[in-house]
Scaffold this active site. Structure first.
Site, mmCIF file in Angstrom:
data_model
loop_
_atom_site.group_PDB
_atom_site.id
_atom_site.type_symbol
_atom_site.label_atom_id
_atom_site.label_comp_id
_atom_site.label_asym_id
_atom_site.label_seq_id
_atom_site.Cartn_x
_atom_site.Cartn_y
_atom_site.Cartn_z
ATOM 1 N N HIS A 69 -25.126 22.750 -23.410
ATOM 2 C CA HIS A 69 -26.213 23.399 -24.148
ATOM 3 C C HIS A 69 -26.412 24.816 -23.646
ATOM 4 O O HIS A 69 -26.188 25.111 -22.474
ATOM 5 C CB HIS A 69 -27.516 22.606 -24.046
ATOM 6 C CG HIS A 69 -27.926 22.284 -22.646
ATOM 7 N ND1 HIS A 69 -27.361 21.258 -21.925
ATOM 8 C CD2 HIS A 69 -28.828 22.872 -21.821
ATOM 9 C CE1 HIS A 69 -27.907 21.214 -20.724
ATOM 10 N NE2 HIS A 69 -28.792 22.192 -20.628
ATOM 11 N N HIS B 265 -29.282 27.842 -23.443
ATOM 12 C CA HIS B 265 -30.714 28.147 -23.500
ATOM 13 C C HIS B 265 -30.913 29.532 -24.122
ATOM 14 O O HIS B 265 -30.213 30.483 -23.756
ATOM 15 C CB HIS B 265 -31.303 28.197 -22.092
ATOM 16 C CG HIS B 265 -31.240 26.915 -21.328
ATOM 17 N ND1 HIS B 265 -32.332 26.094 -21.156
ATOM 18 C CD2 HIS B 265 -30.226 26.314 -20.654
ATOM 19 C CE1 HIS B 265 -31.989 25.054 -20.409
ATOM 20 N NE2 HIS B 265 -30.711 25.163 -20.087
#
Ligand code: AMP
Length: 143
Positions: A104, A106
């Site tokens: 992922h 951010h």
């Protein structure tokens, strides 16, 4: 040696619709949603749909799709929160600060003179996250 991908990680469950998320964007290869423990207003995550623990085991195609979505969502986040700038970051393995083992990225809107909040601090209010997600979706629709 790096551990194998665990399909029971929380982001895999979000991808399968087994747990809810405040979703802001989805396409064939990526999903973006609000971070539940934001380090600042508008903290958003972008993940690939293809399983990968982090940067090193993802395919180039998946990384390219993530990069395109990061740029698209980052533009919308900056607009939605009238941010002065953005911080974009990605952690790998516990030594690198990673706590959820599905790749992922951010995205954090930043404001002049405002410090970054603590990583994995408190849970945000669900209604606030829903409002923030709606703001990002509106900026995406307008963009
Ligand atoms: P990292 O340390 O980069 O692995 O960060 C994982 C991020 O996922 C943290 O910022 C958490 O606040 C966030 N997070 C954990 N669980 C959820 C969830 N169910 N929905 C949205 N964000 C989450």
């Amino acid at each position: 040696m790096t551990a194998a991908y665990d399909p029971q990680n929380i982001f895999a469950k979000i991808l399968r619709g087994e747990i809810p998320a405040h979703r802001v964007y989805e396409d064939a290869h990526t999903l973006a949603f609000m971070d539940v423990m934001p380090q600042g207003e508008g903290h958003t995550l972008v993940i690939p749909k293809a399983p990968a623990r982090g940067l090193l085991d993802a395919s180039p195609e998946s990384l390219a799709a993530v990069a395109a979505t990061v740029q698209r969502v980052a533009r919308a986040v900056k607009t939605a929160f009238a941010a002065d700038g953005l911080t974009v970051f990605q952690y790998n393995e516990p030594a690198g600060g990673q706590t959820v083992f599905h790749l992922h990225v951010h995205i954090l809107p930043r404001f002049d003179g405002v410090a970054l909040g603590r990583h994995t601090g408190g849970m945000a209010d669900g209604a606030v996250l829903a409002d923030h997600a709606a703001r990002v979706r509106a900026a995406l629709d307008a963009g």
